[in-house]
Design an enzyme around this catalytic site. Structure first.
Site, PDB file in Angstrom:
ATOM      1  N   ASN A 182      -6.621  -5.321  -5.743  1.00 56.12           N
ATOM      2  CA  ASN A 182      -7.843  -4.571  -6.033  1.00 56.12           C
ATOM      3  C   ASN A 182      -7.620  -3.071  -5.971  1.00 56.12           C
ATOM      4  O   ASN A 182      -8.433  -2.303  -6.483  1.00 56.12           O
ATOM      5  CB  ASN A 182      -8.946  -4.962  -5.044  1.00 56.12           C
ATOM      6  CG  ASN A 182      -8.569  -4.671  -3.612  1.00 56.12           C
ATOM      7  OD1 ASN A 182      -7.552  -5.171  -3.120  1.00 56.12           O
ATOM      8  ND2 ASN A 182      -9.357  -3.878  -2.919  1.00 56.12           N
ATOM      9  N   HIS A 183      -6.512  -2.612  -5.376  1.00 54.49           N
ATOM     10  CA  HIS A 183      -6.226  -1.182  -5.331  1.00 54.49           C
ATOM     11  C   HIS A 183      -5.474  -0.713  -6.570  1.00 54.49           C
ATOM     12  O   HIS A 183      -5.674   0.412  -7.020  1.00 54.49           O
ATOM     13  CB  HIS A 183      -5.410  -0.847  -4.076  1.00 54.49           C
ATOM     14  CG  HIS A 183      -6.234  -0.752  -2.833  1.00 54.49           C
ATOM     15  ND1 HIS A 183      -6.359   0.409  -2.104  1.00 54.49           N
ATOM     16  CD2 HIS A 183      -6.989  -1.659  -2.187  1.00 54.49           C
ATOM     17  CE1 HIS A 183      -7.157   0.197  -1.069  1.00 54.49           C
ATOM     18  NE2 HIS A 183      -7.538  -1.060  -1.099  1.00 54.49           N
TER      19      HIS A 183
ATOM     20  N   HIS B 111      -4.372  -9.723   0.007  1.00 56.81           N
ATOM     21  CA  HIS B 111      -5.598  -8.957   0.234  1.00 56.81           C
ATOM     22  C   HIS B 111      -6.036  -8.958   1.694  1.00 56.81           C
ATOM     23  O   HIS B 111      -6.584  -7.973   2.175  1.00 56.81           O
ATOM     24  CB  HIS B 111      -6.740  -9.459  -0.646  1.00 56.81           C
ATOM     25  CG  HIS B 111      -7.996  -8.648  -0.523  1.00 56.81           C
ATOM     26  ND1 HIS B 111      -8.055  -7.326  -0.898  1.00 56.81           N
ATOM     27  CD2 HIS B 111      -9.228  -8.957  -0.058  1.00 56.81           C
ATOM     28  CE1 HIS B 111      -9.285  -6.871  -0.674  1.00 56.81           C
ATOM     29  NE2 HIS B 111     -10.010  -7.841  -0.153  1.00 56.81           N
TER      30      HIS B 111
ATOM     31  N   HIS C 101      -5.389  -8.487   5.510  1.00 57.78           N
ATOM     32  CA  HIS C 101      -4.365  -7.697   6.185  1.00 57.78           C
ATOM     33  C   HIS C 101      -3.896  -8.293   7.499  1.00 57.78           C
ATOM     34  O   HIS C 101      -2.891  -7.855   8.045  1.00 57.78           O
ATOM     35  CB  HIS C 101      -4.866  -6.269   6.415  1.00 57.78           C
ATOM     36  CG  HIS C 101      -4.779  -5.418   5.194  1.00 57.78           C
ATOM     37  ND1 HIS C 101      -4.625  -4.049   5.242  1.00 57.78           N
ATOM     38  CD2 HIS C 101      -4.803  -5.740   3.878  1.00 57.78           C
ATOM     39  CE1 HIS C 101      -4.570  -3.571   4.015  1.00 57.78           C
ATOM     40  NE2 HIS C 101      -4.681  -4.573   3.172  1.00 57.78           N
TER      41      HIS C 101
ATOM     42  N   HIS D 114       0.829  -1.216   0.000  1.00 63.64           N
ATOM     43  CA  HIS D 114       0.000   0.000   0.000  1.00 63.64           C
ATOM     44  C   HIS D 114       0.864   1.266   0.000  1.00 63.64           C
ATOM     45  O   HIS D 114       0.697   2.162   0.829  1.00 63.64           O
ATOM     46  CB  HIS D 114      -0.938   0.005   1.199  1.00 63.64           C
ATOM     47  CG  HIS D 114      -2.085  -0.945   1.054  1.00 63.64           C
ATOM     48  ND1 HIS D 114      -3.258  -0.606   0.428  1.00 63.64           N
ATOM     49  CD2 HIS D 114      -2.211  -2.250   1.437  1.00 63.64           C
ATOM     50  CE1 HIS D 114      -4.085  -1.658   0.443  1.00 63.64           C
ATOM     51  NE2 HIS D 114      -3.471  -2.661   1.039  1.00 63.64           N
TER      52      HIS D 114
END
Length: 705
Positions: free
Chosen positions: A122-123, A248, A250, A17
């Site tokens: 997905n980000h 995915h 966390h 991220h």
């Protein structure tokens, strides 16, 4: 394991991220420090390559600052003179479908000493006209090897073929399968559809058998869910796999766990930076060093030292003896005491954290029988002492009411995805307005709104408008070649075009529901509460694409144009002819709105590229009003004294007498959008010059008072 020439060493991490909280003065560098530590650990342990499980970036379109910092880190640790001791023996043009079609360390123009293999999450999933993601930028720079990017084709829910990256080091052979993020509901149906997912096995050659390969799968999907249709069951995966890296989610569950009856082990490294302040994120963060020799492997978990300390606590005020429900001061004093203890606990340096950072503190407060306090005001006293003073406290009601639904242990719903409520409210607001549109479907506007906000796609609304106008023009032109369309019939034909598109969506939704029925039969009692699906999983906190688009359908069979998005689901629509969500609501829930007259005139002026003076525009507006006035005699004289409904009240009730009186004005507005410039000029000459007294009308009804 010894015998280094035959041992493949891989460092595994997921959900970095990068760029998370980049505008926060305290936490802006947290994700980059963790990622740099991961690369440093790879260098220290002399691994053969780094394997990332998706969501390298937090945003679909990361900022320039984030891209620059990421490239700097990769350039520092990946470009060097260290020899690469393994080979990729598979067809690289299939594994890496970019312009160059080869693994990055084989490029003679680059000295790559530490290869990085990654899938998308997905980000950072592919989007836009060219179906590109931010990872494609790094791949084009030859800094990472981007694999697992699927081209969804076939019919129905689609078909994919998963090809492995075949890695050879001495006598060790590894087949690395990658599956980038696909919407969970769709991938779930694909796994339950025969031959929809094809797993390609290595070919037998040079005396090797298929069983000689150690098979690894890395994927980025929901794992722990109550609703089985919104997650991927481990039993869907093929039994020939040996090891699975699950991205995915966390929560750090780094120790490999065997799946009963399947024969493979799963590791869940979790995120390297806390993006949602929940209990699962408070667990220590690790990465995994995986050593493979032959068909055997040895996992070694390595703690991350650069992660900001995070402490989580839960408080039930009614169970505290020293707290008086009628005395708010006692509540504040009790919560202050808890926060101070957590700060004190985090300030003590440990072996894993030699340097102390401002901690993240989160307290979940059950305030049943008590009044709440302002979290921002409470956190003001801790500015400079904690990293998140604005949201230390989060209040919740007692879980007893939730347990009556038959589902226990429902916690953290508001914290897993705190932005869900706002996005659902925006979507509901568009639907509640019930604006009768003639050309643009509400579903398309919802998708354009999501892409504009979440994907930062500045062309989303423009592409939506152009695509629908093109479809309408094409339909009208095709019918004009067969039949002569009168001026009065244009608005009717436009409405028919809209209804046909709605009907096509409905038919494809029904077709797609056939694939959903099988998954519904397999649901064995774990779906009593849909909201539970967001609670038992510690996945990333902004999985908004599935939410916003989960119950939507798209234009099936659209004509491809320069603004069509062939990203994941949109590509499926163009290729398979099925709805991208599989749960279309049909024509009953399609809401449409009336075109605003002034906007229609503006669109016509832009399209025809006419340069007119302000006086000409004013004359056109007057002429439009005159057409409305001239249409008044269509009513009987007995209606002249009847009270007219307010513009607000007439919205959403169909056409009626008001629509009849303004029919020619609507014809002129839509004709100006759909017909040529010459036709508009002819219409201007035919309009009456001296109409009866002017009547004010509302054509848009787009404002809600």
């Amino acid at each position: 394991m010894g015998d280094e020439s035959n041992t493949l060493r891989v460092l595994v991490a997921t959900d970095c991220h990068l760029g998370y909280m980049e505008k926060d003065e305290i936490r802006r560098f947290d994700s980059f420090e963790a990622f740099e530590e991961i690369c440093s650990l790879a260098e220290q342990n002399k691994v053969d390559f780094v394997l990332l499980g998706g969501d390298l970036f937090h945003e679909n379109k990361p900022s320039r600052s984030t891209l620059v910092k990421t490239i700097e880190i990769l350039r520092r640790y990946c470009l060097n003179d260290q020899p690469v001791k393994f080979q990729v023996v598979s067809d690289q043009t299939i594994n890496f479908p970019n312009r160059f079609g080869q693994v990055n360390y084989e490029d003679p123009n680059f000295n790559v000493g530490l290869p990085v293999f990654t899938i998308h999450g997905n980000h950072d999933d592919p989007a836009g006209v060219d179906n590109l993601s931010a990872i494609d930028i790094l791949s084009a720079c030859n800094l990472v090897n981007y694999f697992g990017k699927m081209d969804l084709g076939g019919s129905g829910v689609g078909e994919i073929a998963v090809y492995p990256v075949l890695v050879k080091k001495g006598t060790t052979f590894v087949a690395l399968y990658g599956l980038g993020n696909i919407r969970d509901e769709r991938l779930n149906r694909m796994f339950q559809t025969p031959h929809a997912v094809q797993w390609m096995r290595p070919e037998t050659q040079d005396g090797m058998s298929v069983s000689d390969w150690f098979n690894i799968l890395v994927l980025h999907q929901n794992r722990i869910k109550t609703n089985p249709k919104s997650a991927i069951n481990e039993h869907f995966l093929p039994r020939f796999l040996d090891f699975i890296v699950w991205g995915h989610e966390h929560e750090c569950l780094i120790d490999p766990q065997e799946v009963p009856g399947m024969g493979f082990h799963i590791t869940q490294p979790g995120s390297s930076v806390a993006t949602s302040l929940i209990d699962g994120e408070a667990k220590p963060k690790h990465v995994l060093l995986l050593e493979i020799k032959g068909n055997q492997y040895r996992p070694t978990k390595i703690p991350l030292r650069s992660v900001r300390p995070f402490h989580y606590a839960e408080v039930v005020l009614k169970d505290e003896v020293d707290v008086d429900p009628n005395d708010q001061a006692s509540v504040l004093e009790h919560l202050d005491k808890i926060v101070r203890n957590l700060i004190k606990k985090s300030s003590q340096p440990t072996a894993s954290r030699p340097e102390t950072k401002l901690p993240l503190i989160r307290i979940k407060v059950d305030y049943s029988g008590f009044s709440t306090i302002n979290p921002q005001r409470f956190g003001q006293k801790y500015v400079g002492k904690v990293a998140n003073p604005q949201d230390i406290l989060i209040f919740s009601k007692s879980a007893k009411k939730r347990q009556t639904t038959g589902v226990g242990n429902i916690d953290d719903s508001e914290k897993l995805r705190p932005e869900e409520l706002n996005q659902q409210t925006i979507e509901a607001l568009v639907a509640e307005n019930n604006l009768k549109m003639e050309i643009l479907p509400v579903d398309d506007l919802d998708i354009a709104l999501h892409d504009f906000v979440s994907k930062d796609d500045k062309m989303a609304f423009y592409a939506c408008l152009q695509r629908n106008l093109e479809e309408t023009r094409t339909k009208l032109n095709s019918e004009a070649d067969k039949f002569k369309i009168e001026e009065e019939d244009i608005i009717v034909k436009v409405g028919e075009c809209m209804q046909e598109r709605v009907k096509e969506r409905s038919l494809r939704s029904k077709e797609d529901s056939r694939f959903t029925s099988s998954s519904q039969n397999l649901d064995t009692g774990g779906r009593s509460v849909t909201a539970q699906s967001n609670l038992n999983s510690f996945s990333d906190d902004e999985d908004t694409r599935e939410m916003l688009l989960g119950a939507r359908t798209t234009n099936a069979g659209r004509k491809a144009s320069g603004f069509t998005r062939p990203s994941k689901d949109a590509t499926d629509v163009a290729k398979t002819g099925t709805s991208r969500r599989g749960r279309g609501r049909g024509t009953a829930s399609m809401k449409q709105t009336t075109l605003n007259f002034s906007q229609s005139r503006s669109s016509a002026a832009i399209r025809s590229e006419e340069v007119q003076s302000s006086s000409d525009e004013e004359n056109e507006t007057n002429e439009a009003n005159e057409v409305v006035e001239s249409s008044e005699p269509e009513e009987s004289p007995q209606q002249t004294g009847r009270k007219r409904a307010a513009p607000r009240g007439g919205r959403g009730r169909g056409r009626g007498a008001t629509a009849k009186r303004g029919r020619k004005a609507d014809i002129s507005s839509i004709q100006s959008m759909l017909m040529s410039k010459d036709d508009d000029d002819d219409d201007e000459d035919d309009r009456p010059k001296k109409p009866p007294p002017r009547v004010t009308r509302n054509y848009g009804a787009v404002r809600r008072r």
